[in-house]
Design a protein around this motif. Structure first.
Motif, PDB file in Angstrom:
ATOM      1  N   GLY A   1       5.438  16.675  -9.971  1.00  0.00           N
ATOM      2  CA  GLY A   1       6.613  16.352 -10.758  1.00  0.00           C
ATOM      3  C   GLY A   1       7.693  15.618  -9.995  1.00  0.00           C
ATOM      4  N   SER A   2       8.809  15.437 -10.690  1.00  0.00           N
ATOM      5  CA  SER A   2       9.973  14.715 -10.170  1.00  0.00           C
ATOM      6  C   SER A   2      11.164  15.651 -10.168  1.00  0.00           C
ATOM      7  N   LEU A   3      12.012  15.520  -9.155  1.00  0.00           N
ATOM      8  CA  LEU A   3      13.218  16.335  -9.091  1.00  0.00           C
ATOM      9  C   LEU A   3      14.143  16.033 -10.262  1.00  0.00           C
ATOM     10  N   SER A   4      14.136  14.794 -10.705  1.00  0.00           N
ATOM     11  CA  SER A   4      14.981  14.377 -11.815  1.00  0.00           C
ATOM     12  C   SER A   4      14.134  13.655 -12.842  1.00  0.00           C
ATOM     13  N   GLY A   5      14.401  13.969 -14.111  1.00  0.00           N
ATOM     14  CA  GLY A   5      13.667  13.325 -15.188  1.00  0.00           C
ATOM     15  C   GLY A   5      14.477  12.355 -16.002  1.00  0.00           C
ATOM     16  N   GLU A   6      15.805  12.339 -15.831  1.00  0.00           N
ATOM     17  CA  GLU A   6      16.598  11.309 -16.519  1.00  0.00           C
ATOM     18  C   GLU A   6      18.035  11.224 -16.035  1.00  0.00           C
ATOM     19  N   HIS A   7      18.541  12.199 -15.328  1.00  0.00           N
ATOM     20  CA  HIS A   7      19.937  12.175 -14.917  1.00  0.00           C
ATOM     21  C   HIS A   7      20.147  11.616 -13.527  1.00  0.00           C
ATOM     22  N   GLY A   8      19.088  11.251 -12.843  1.00  0.00           N
ATOM     23  CA  GLY A   8      19.220  10.750 -11.487  1.00  0.00           C
ATOM     24  C   GLY A   8      19.424  11.878 -10.497  1.00  0.00           C
ATOM     25  N   ASP A   9      19.586  11.503  -9.232  1.00  0.00           N
ATOM     26  CA  ASP A   9      19.645  12.485  -8.158  1.00  0.00           C
ATOM     27  C   ASP A   9      21.063  12.851  -7.758  1.00  0.00           C
TER      28      ASP A   9
ATOM     29  N   ASP B   1       3.052   8.573 -10.716  1.00  0.00           N
ATOM     30  CA  ASP B   1       3.067   7.974 -12.047  1.00  0.00           C
ATOM     31  C   ASP B   1       3.419   9.056 -13.065  1.00  0.00           C
ATOM     32  N   LEU B   2       4.671   9.077 -13.476  1.00  0.00           N
ATOM     33  CA  LEU B   2       5.178  10.090 -14.403  1.00  0.00           C
ATOM     34  C   LEU B   2       5.987   9.401 -15.496  1.00  0.00           C
ATOM     35  N   PRO B   3       5.944   9.909 -16.749  1.00  0.00           N
ATOM     36  CA  PRO B   3       6.797   9.298 -17.776  1.00  0.00           C
ATOM     37  C   PRO B   3       8.275   9.512 -17.515  1.00  0.00           C
ATOM     38  N   ARG B   4       8.625  10.569 -16.767  1.00  0.00           N
ATOM     39  CA  ARG B   4      10.033  10.868 -16.519  1.00  0.00           C
ATOM     40  C   ARG B   4      10.299  10.990 -15.020  1.00  0.00           C
ATOM     41  N   ARG B   5       9.989   9.954 -14.244  1.00  0.00           N
ATOM     42  CA  ARG B   5      10.340   9.947 -12.830  1.00  0.00           C
ATOM     43  C   ARG B   5      11.570   9.069 -12.645  1.00  0.00           C
ATOM     44  N   THR B   6      12.708   9.725 -12.416  1.00  0.00           N
ATOM     45  CA  THR B   6      13.926   8.955 -12.123  1.00  0.00           C
ATOM     46  C   THR B   6      14.519   9.350 -10.778  1.00  0.00           C
ATOM     47  N   SER B   7      13.757  10.026  -9.946  1.00  0.00           N
ATOM     48  CA  SER B   7      14.211  10.375  -8.594  1.00  0.00           C
ATOM     49  C   SER B   7      13.869   9.249  -7.619  1.00  0.00           C
ATOM     50  N   GLY B   8      14.835   8.935  -6.752  1.00  0.00           N
ATOM     51  CA  GLY B   8      14.625   7.863  -5.785  1.00  0.00           C
ATOM     52  C   GLY B   8      14.747   6.497  -6.440  1.00  0.00           C
TER      53      GLY B   8
ATOM     54  N   SER C   1      14.467  18.672 -13.957  1.00  0.00           N
ATOM     55  CA  SER C   1      13.142  18.439 -13.368  1.00  0.00           C
ATOM     56  C   SER C   1      12.147  17.998 -14.427  1.00  0.00           C
ATOM     57  N   ALA C   2      11.101  17.300 -13.980  1.00  0.00           N
ATOM     58  CA  ALA C   2      10.078  16.804 -14.903  1.00  0.00           C
ATOM     59  C   ALA C   2       8.714  16.908 -14.241  1.00  0.00           C
ATOM     60  N   VAL C   3       7.729  17.338 -15.030  1.00  0.00           N
ATOM     61  CA  VAL C   3       6.353  17.441 -14.557  1.00  0.00           C
ATOM     62  C   VAL C   3       5.456  16.793 -15.599  1.00  0.00           C
ATOM     63  N   PRO C   4       4.187  16.531 -15.289  1.00  0.00           N
ATOM     64  CA  PRO C   4       3.292  16.009 -16.319  1.00  0.00           C
ATOM     65  C   PRO C   4       3.295  16.939 -17.530  1.00  0.00           C
ATOM     66  N   PRO C   5       3.395  16.404 -18.745  1.00  0.00           N
ATOM     67  CA  PRO C   5       3.508  17.263 -19.932  1.00  0.00           C
ATOM     68  C   PRO C   5       2.386  18.287 -20.061  1.00  0.00           C
TER      69      PRO C   5
ATOM     70  N   ALA D   1       0.823  -1.213   0.000  1.00  0.00           N
ATOM     71  CA  ALA D   1       0.000   0.000   0.000  1.00  0.00           C
ATOM     72  C   ALA D   1       0.853   1.256   0.000  1.00  0.00           C
ATOM     73  N   THR D   2       1.920   1.243   0.761  1.00  0.00           N
ATOM     74  CA  THR D   2       2.791   2.424   0.827  1.00  0.00           C
ATOM     75  C   THR D   2       3.429   2.700  -0.531  1.00  0.00           C
ATOM     76  N   ILE D   3       3.901   1.646  -1.198  1.00  0.00           N
ATOM     77  CA  ILE D   3       4.545   1.833  -2.499  1.00  0.00           C
ATOM     78  C   ILE D   3       3.536   2.323  -3.526  1.00  0.00           C
ATOM     79  N   ARG D   4       2.344   1.713  -3.534  1.00  0.00           N
ATOM     80  CA  ARG D   4       1.327   2.125  -4.510  1.00  0.00           C
ATOM     81  C   ARG D   4       0.913   3.580  -4.306  1.00  0.00           C
ATOM     82  N   ARG D   5       0.835   3.981  -3.071  1.00  0.00           N
ATOM     83  CA  ARG D   5       0.359   5.329  -2.760  1.00  0.00           C
ATOM     84  C   ARG D   5       1.454   6.379  -2.929  1.00  0.00           C
ATOM     85  N   GLY D   6       2.704   6.014  -2.710  1.00  0.00           N
ATOM     86  CA  GLY D   6       3.765   7.014  -2.589  1.00  0.00           C
ATOM     87  C   GLY D   6       4.620   7.233  -3.815  1.00  0.00           C
TER      88      GLY D   6
END
Length: 989
Positions: A500-508, A226-233, A431-435, A218-223
């Motif tokens: 959005g995500s802090l990183s969209g492809e280069h990692g953290d 869902d982004l096409p470019r989420r590479t943070s964490g 950074s990446a956000v929903p298009p 449940a924690t993983i599903r909730r936390g």
């Protein structure tokens, strides 16, 4: 575990060196050049290991574990977040010996690769089958698959082919405790159950991972957003049952913190047979971002955004690429690529996209079908990471809706850092956000920049909401680090507020890992730590990169101490600062691309990081810092690294930010040997113009000695490699021939032209200058010479003998003035190195006094093209291959040569051979022959040997012709002037 020694560095280095087959480097130079990647961070490693094979990897990891020394795996070192550096770690560089494509299976559309394989090498291996690896970051010519897997790299075509995680089938892993296993996915329940029953550590690992997932569903599903470019964490959602418990996907993007990669099986996709590029222009980048969602249903292969600021930065850095004329009106452009099995199919899709763009009244559009123009436009986009490290004047100063002006882009409030050439840095790079929310996000990001008086140039993957942005953080100023932290924290909150995500492809890495609690709730952060402990319970693999991260404002390389050492050259483009000049290098690593281009020939030959432009810049930066390289201008580490710099100037043109290592090398040699004895070659080859004038008094005697038994000892005495052949001295110099010849009076209307009799042509190959006279007089010009001997001073300049170089050049300027010609008389140089020195280096030496000469100096081809554009030249039917001199490539350009060759009907092929390897005195000096030969054997010599006997070998550079004659089994190269003069003679007969 055995008790570690009190001196783990020395003892570990000793054991590694005696046990491994690969290279083990714990010296100051190697630690320095591996202390940086492409990020803002600097961490001196304990040492560097370049494993020769997988057994070396296993042994190195086992020894590091025994000594409790952390390990950082590294590919090309282009990571922008700081993942490829670690304090006190052993860096494992996989590029040198573990870079093979092991197998391509066209039926299954997969490839087996080693971790150090370069992406372009994989693409070349897959191309014969009509396949390719989908992800294509802009560093594709040097980034490795291991690095792409570590950072979950994406690139321009992820709209069509996904991220690296979408294209990995299985990973072969080595854990810190020595366990080896292969992971893949997705898995059926029965397969998961079978993995739990495996014996030993592998089974225990699978049980821990499955129990970890089951406890936290449940924690993983909730936390996990869902982004096409989420590479943070960590991508923990790949472990969910509904996603098939995909361990390979869960490990992709973990930045080397969980396991070492020994190999991978990756998926390939069909390569479109034809492509068309649709370029859509918009008033600003937010308008372009707003337009993207309506275009995505048409399924373009790419939707890349590039603002006018990027073009301004490109134009500020170098000549204008002709393909920019294809950009439609606007201040931001979308690159929308289509593909198809046929050209008609790709064009039909492109027209559909173009029609959709036209529905937006403020948009303009161009459809580019020519592959060459497409490549040039894509090259601008791919160079973005390097180009925007220096912001042109006005970049980012315009507001939203600024129209089509060249400075449109992210706005800022200017300030001291806003002057032209301001340094820009990564940090909030990725950074990446929903298009569908990208336009609003950019508006707010612009406002945030304004509040902090910062500027930046946006570009990136608009189709997936991912923005690349380098910002002029004042990191070298006392309060600059506080500005950096405050902006980063507020930017993270802004991105998260947009989902959005802090990183969209280069990692953290260190840049963003500290900010992960702003993106994820505390229970997810705890799960990241738990996931890391399952794989690496002793925290040996890249510690501090994601879990328990180092502070984002610690270890900044820009904020370190800088010693003000005395300088002899001006560095006008860098505010008179060598420190600022070497900071141009941000590590994007174009210099370690060994497949093409001029930069960097010594790295192409040795494969040693310290011999790359990037490595040398790092050493110079550390020399100025004074910590790891404490000896200043006396540094032996810098001297050794620069000893194999050929001074080719390729970096000054080919590096995206124009790091000019040839100039820095001259400065170092001047300072290093100031008031000290120099290498003997500096006296023999550096003073060669003087010795050649002496030889000209008795050339026959000199030739006799050069081919006698005395030649060997004389070479050794002069620091010349015994394998080098001393050129034959002609019986008469060109200048002596010119002054004694019985030339008729020039026509009354003949325009005078001053021919520069460079030392090498005058004393060693006078036929080149005589041919030039023949051609120029045939065209009706009045050829004149300076009143006395002249020299550009290059041999002294390149060896750092700047005082002598200045005296020589001043004397030459007086000889020009005494010729009594009008001040606008063009000066024609025949040798590219000499001509480039007159155009670029002499003004550095003498300032304003030399600029008139630089402005009127032309190459032979430039003169014919500019001053005799309609003059009849002889036509000849011949095939040719051309070796372009490095200095001509870097400083002078070759467009005029191509136009003149077309006028004479020459069927010419310009070799992509880079430097010939001789580079003036370099290839003659003791200790350089092997490198010189290796550089020539890379492309030049095989091409020359393969050319038919009737093929003309063209090489305007004396060095290039000499290298060919000495190493290419009797082939002789001609100067363009010799070729045209020969054709004139044949025409007359």
């Amino acid at each position: 575990m055995s008790r570690p020694s009190a001196t783990p560095g020395a003892d570990l280095a000793r054991e590694l060196a005696t046990t491994l087959r690969g290279d083990v480097r714990f010296g100051a130079a190697e630690r320095t050049v591996y202390s940086h990647d492409a990020s803002n961070y600097r961490h001196l490693p304990l040492g560097v290991v370049k494993p020769a094979d997988l057994d070396d990897v296993r042994t190195a990891l086992a020894l590091c574990r025994r000594y409790r020394v952390p390990v950082v795996p590294r590919g090309a070192g282009t990571s922008i977040g700081g993942q490829a550096v670690g304090p006190g770690a052993v860096v494992l560089d996989f590029r040198r010996h573990l870079g093979a494509v092991l197998d391509v299976d066209p039926q299954r559309r997969t490839a087996r690769v080693e971790p150090g394989v370069v992406l372009d090498d994989l693409q070349r291996a897959a191309r014969p089958y009509g396949l390719r690896f989908g992800p294509d970051p802009s560093t594709h010519s040097r980034c490795t698959l291991g690095g792409m897997i570590g950072n979950d790299a994406c690139g321009s075509h992820s709209l069509a082919w996904g991220r690296t995680a979408d294209n990995v089938e299985s990973l072969d892993l080595l854990l810190a405790d020595g366990t080896e296993l292969t992971v893949g996915g997705p898995l059926e329940p029965a397969e998961r159950a079978a993995l739990r029953e495996l014996p030993g550590r592998a089974g225990a690992l699978h049980r821990e991972l499955q129990d970890f997932t089951d406890r936290n569903l449940a924690t993983i599903r909730r936390g996990m957003p869902d982004l096409p470019r989420r590479t943070s964490g960590y991508p923990l959602d790949a472990l969910l049952p509904e996603r098939g418990h995909q361990l390979a996907r869960a490990l992709t993007g973990t930045e080397g913190t969980c396991a070492l990669l020994l190999g991978a099986t990756v998926r390939l996709v069909p390569e479109p047979a034809a492509r068309v590029l649709v370029v859509a222009g918009y008033p600003d980048e937010t308008a372009a971002a707003d337009a993207v969602p309506a275009l995505l249903p048409l399924r373009p292969l790419t939707a890349e955004g590039m603002a006018a600021d990027l073009i301004a930065a490109l134009l500020a850095a170098g000549p204008r690429p002709p393909a920019l004329d294809r950009l439609p009106d606007g201040a931001c452009w979308l690159f929308l690529e289509t593909g198809g099995d046929t050209a008609a199919e790709a064009l039909d899709a492109a027209r559909g996209l173009a029609d959709a763009v036209r529905r937006e009244r403020s948009a303009t559009v161009a459809v580019v079908t020519d592959p060459g123009e497409q490549r040039q436009l894509w090259a601008v986009r791919e160079a973005g990471a390097g180009i925007v490290t220096r912001l042109p004047a006005g970049a980012g100063d315009a507001g939203a809706g600024s129209g089509g002006g060249p400075a449109a882009g992210l706005a800022g409030a200017g300030g001291p850092a806003g002057a032209g050439g301001a340094e820009a840095w990564p940090g909030w790079e990725d950074s990446a956000v929903p298009p569908e929310r990208l336009g609003d996000y950019l508006r707010d990001l612009r406002a945030l920049l304004r509040r902090h008086s910062l500027r930046g140039v946006p570009y990136g993957h608009f189709g997936e909401g991912c923005i690349h942005l380098r910002i002029d953080f004042p990191l070298a100023e006392p309060q600059g680090v506080l500005v950096f932290r405050e902006f980063m924290e507020q930017a993270a909150d802004l991105a998260v507020s947009y989902g959005g995500s802090l990183s969209g492809e280069h990692g953290d890495g260190q840049a963003r890992a500290e900010l992960l609690p702003r993106m994820y709730p505390p229970d997810i952060i705890d799960l990241f730590a738990g996931f890391k402990r399952i794989w690496d319970p002793e925290n040996l693999l890249n510690p501090g990169a994601l879990v328990d991260p180092r502070p984002l404002d610690a270890d900044l390389r820009q904020a370190g101490p800088v010693r003000e050492l005395p300088l002899a050259l001006p560095y006008e483009q860098d505010g008179g600062s060598l420190a600022r000049a070497v900071r141009r290098c941000v590590g994007v690593a174009a210099c370690v691309d060994t497949a093409t281009g001029v930069m960097c020939p010594s790295y192409m030959a040795t494969g040693e990081e310290r011999h790359s432009t990037r490595g040398r810049a790092r050493l110079l930066a550390e020399m100025l810092r004074g910590e790891a390289v404490p000896d200043g201008w006396r540094s032996p580490e810098v001297r050794e690294a620069l000893d194999l710099c050929l001074g080719c100037k390729g970096c000054a043109s080919d590096c995206p930010v124009h790091v000019d290592m040839a100039t820095y090398r001259t400065e170092f040699l001047y300072q290093h040997y100031r008031r000290r004895p120099r290498p003997v070659a500096h006296y023999s080859m550096g003073w060669l113009p003087l010795w050649l004038r002496a030889v000209a008094l008795a050339p026959a005697a000199a030739n006799l000695i050069a081919r006698s038994p005395a030649a060997g000892p004389l070479k050794r005495l002069g620091g010349i490699d015994p394998r080098r052949v001393v050129p034959v001295f002609p019986p008469e110099t060109f200048t002596r021939w010119f002054r004694r010849r019985a030339a008729g009076p020039a026509p009354a209307d003949a325009r005078p032209v001053l021919l520069w009799p460079d030392t090498f042509s005058d004393h060693l190959q006078p036929s080149v200058l005589r041919s030039a006279v023949e051609v120029l007089e045939h065209l009706g010009f009045d050829v004149r010479l300076p009143s006395g001997p002249v020299c550009c001073g290059l041999t002294w300049y390149s060896t750092g003998q700047l005082g002598t170089a200045r005296r020589v050049v001043r004397r030459s300027l007086r000889a020009l003035a005494d010729a009594g010609l009008p001040p606008d008389t063009p000066v024609v140089g025949l040798d590219p190195s000499c001509t480039a020195t007159l155009r670029e280096d002499v003004p550095r030496l003498l300032g304003a006094a030399a600029r008139p000469l630089a402005e009127r100096t032309r190459t032979f081809a430039e003169f014919l093209d500019e001053y005799a554009p309609g003059a009849p030249l002889p036509r000849l039917s011949a095939d040719a291959v051309t070796q372009t001199h490095c200095h001509q490539h870097a400083v002078l350009g070759t467009a005029a040569d191509r136009r003149v060759e077309a006028r004479i009907g020459l069927q010419n092929r310009v070799l992509d051979s880079g430097c010939c390897g001789l580079a003036g005195s370099f290839g003659f000096e003791q200790g350089h022959f092997e490198v010189s030969e290796a550089i020539a054997e890379r492309v030049l010599l095989p091409e020359v040997r393969a050319a038919s006997p009737d093929t003309v070998i063209l090489a305007d550079g004396f060095s290039c012709r000499t290298q060919i004659s000495q190493l290419a089994e009797g082939r002789r190269a001609l100067h363009l002037a010799e070729l045209i003069a020969r054709a004139l003679r044949e025409q007359r007969t």
